[in-house]
Design an enzyme around this catalytic site. Structure first.
Site, PDB file in Angstrom:
ATOM      1  N   SER A 249       2.492 -38.017 -30.272  1.00 33.64           N
ATOM      2  CA  SER A 249       3.890 -37.782 -29.903  1.00 33.64           C
ATOM      3  C   SER A 249       3.954 -36.575 -28.974  1.00 33.64           C
ATOM      4  CB  SER A 249       4.666 -37.486 -31.199  1.00 33.64           C
ATOM      5  OG  SER A 249       5.902 -36.878 -30.903  1.00 33.64           O
TER       6      SER A 249
ATOM      7  N   TYR B 228       6.017 -33.370 -39.773  1.00 40.61           N
ATOM      8  CA  TYR B 228       5.750 -34.409 -38.757  1.00 40.61           C
ATOM      9  C   TYR B 228       5.002 -33.789 -37.575  1.00 40.61           C
ATOM     10  CZ  TYR B 228       6.522 -37.992 -35.196  1.00 40.61           C
ATOM     11  OH  TYR B 228       6.341 -38.946 -34.223  1.00 40.61           O
TER      12      TYR B 228
END
Ligand code: NAP
Length: 257
Positions: free
Chosen positions: A139, A152
């Site tokens: 990401s 995360y």
């Protein structure tokens, strides 16, 4: 990397980016096996994508990965590509009590330990193929801390570091290692962040995955679609400024949850 007529195992293929990977890879003439935890979602995908093979499997469960390996390699011995896409993302308030933060390390278990265990399990099989590949989906938030989703961000930064190390260790083998550094995208995962990321900044899954597959076909190891490219630049030239931007409104957003 040739992405036609391959046998591909994709984790988390029932929605969002995984679903789009499956649709585009099927259209290229590949055999696609996809996983997910929810049997209803798996059944729905089988209806939506004729020809797809589905397997119920949880990437955070080592026993499920071992079972998946047995099943897949027995039925599809020509498997040559593994896409580690399954992922979860939560807003987490680190000031909340332990009871208010159930499964503190969930994203580490799913997004980081999951791909590591999948690779460890399937690597000997991939090494026996004439040409093979692993794609890990990280990401833009692997490039900078993200205060709203701290576990995360840590999971994706860890996966990026692991992916780079894996690529070095697999040099000279038939297994190529790719990383999709995905930007914020319009999928169910980003829905809880609606007030935090502007709608216009969410990339549509179709062009995001099309760009990724084109990059893999021309052996670009790291793919930065859409705004991920800008995040990469900012994380290098102005990391503190980037973190300050991403730190705005964190308390308000956590209170809104
Ligand atoms: N959307 C974004 O803004 C964005 C940005 C950057 C990176 N990413 C990354 O892109 C990947 C795909 O995300 P997405 O946005 O497409 O999310 P999504 O639409 O929520 O899809 C996630 C998929 O993973 C599966 N999954 C979740 N936990 C799992 C587990 N423990 N074992 C197996 N499958 C599991 C889900 O199915 P079940 O729930 O049925 O298991 C679903 O198929 C993730 O790695 C995510 O971190 C997304």
């Amino acid at each position: 990397m040739n992405l036609r007529h391959q046998t591909i195992l994709l984790t988390g293929g029932t929605s969002g980016l995984g679903y789009e990977f499956a649709a585009q890879l099927l259209a290229l003439g590949n055999t696609v096996l996809l996983t997910g935890r929810d049997p209803a979602k798996l059944a729905q995908v089988r209806q939506q994508l004729p020809g797809v093979h589905t397997l119920q499997s949880d990437v955070s469960d080592p026993a499920a990965i071992a079972q998946l390996y047995e099943q897949v390699t027995a039925q599809f011995p020509q498997l040559s590509i593994l896409i580690n896409n399954a992922g979860q993302m939560r807003k987490l308030d680190l000031l909340a009590s332990a009871q208010q933060v159930p499964e503190l390390t969930r994203e580490l278990d799913v997004n980081l330990a999951g791909p590591m265990r999948m690779v460890q399990q399937f690597l000997p099989h991939l090494l026996r193929q004439p040409a093979a590949a692993i794609l890990n989906v990280t990401s833009g938030l692997a490039l900078t801390p993200y205060p709203l989703a701290p576990v995360y961000g840590a999971s994706k930064a860890g996966l990026r570091a692991y992916t780079k190390a894996l690529r070095v260790q697999l040099q000279g083998t038939p297994v190529q290692v790719f990383e999709l550094v995905a930007p914020a995208a319009k999928t169910p995962l980003s829905t809880p962040f609606a007030g935090d990321v502007a709608e216009k900044d969410l990339m549509a899954p179709r062009p995001l995955i099309a760009q990724t597959l084109r990059a893999m076909q021309t052996n670009q190891w790291e793919v930065y679609p859409g705004l991920a490219k800008m995040l990469r630049l900012l994380s290098r030239v102005a990391p503190d400024l980037l973190l300050r931007q991403l730190s705005k409104g964190v308390r308000e957003s956590l209170a809104r949850r």
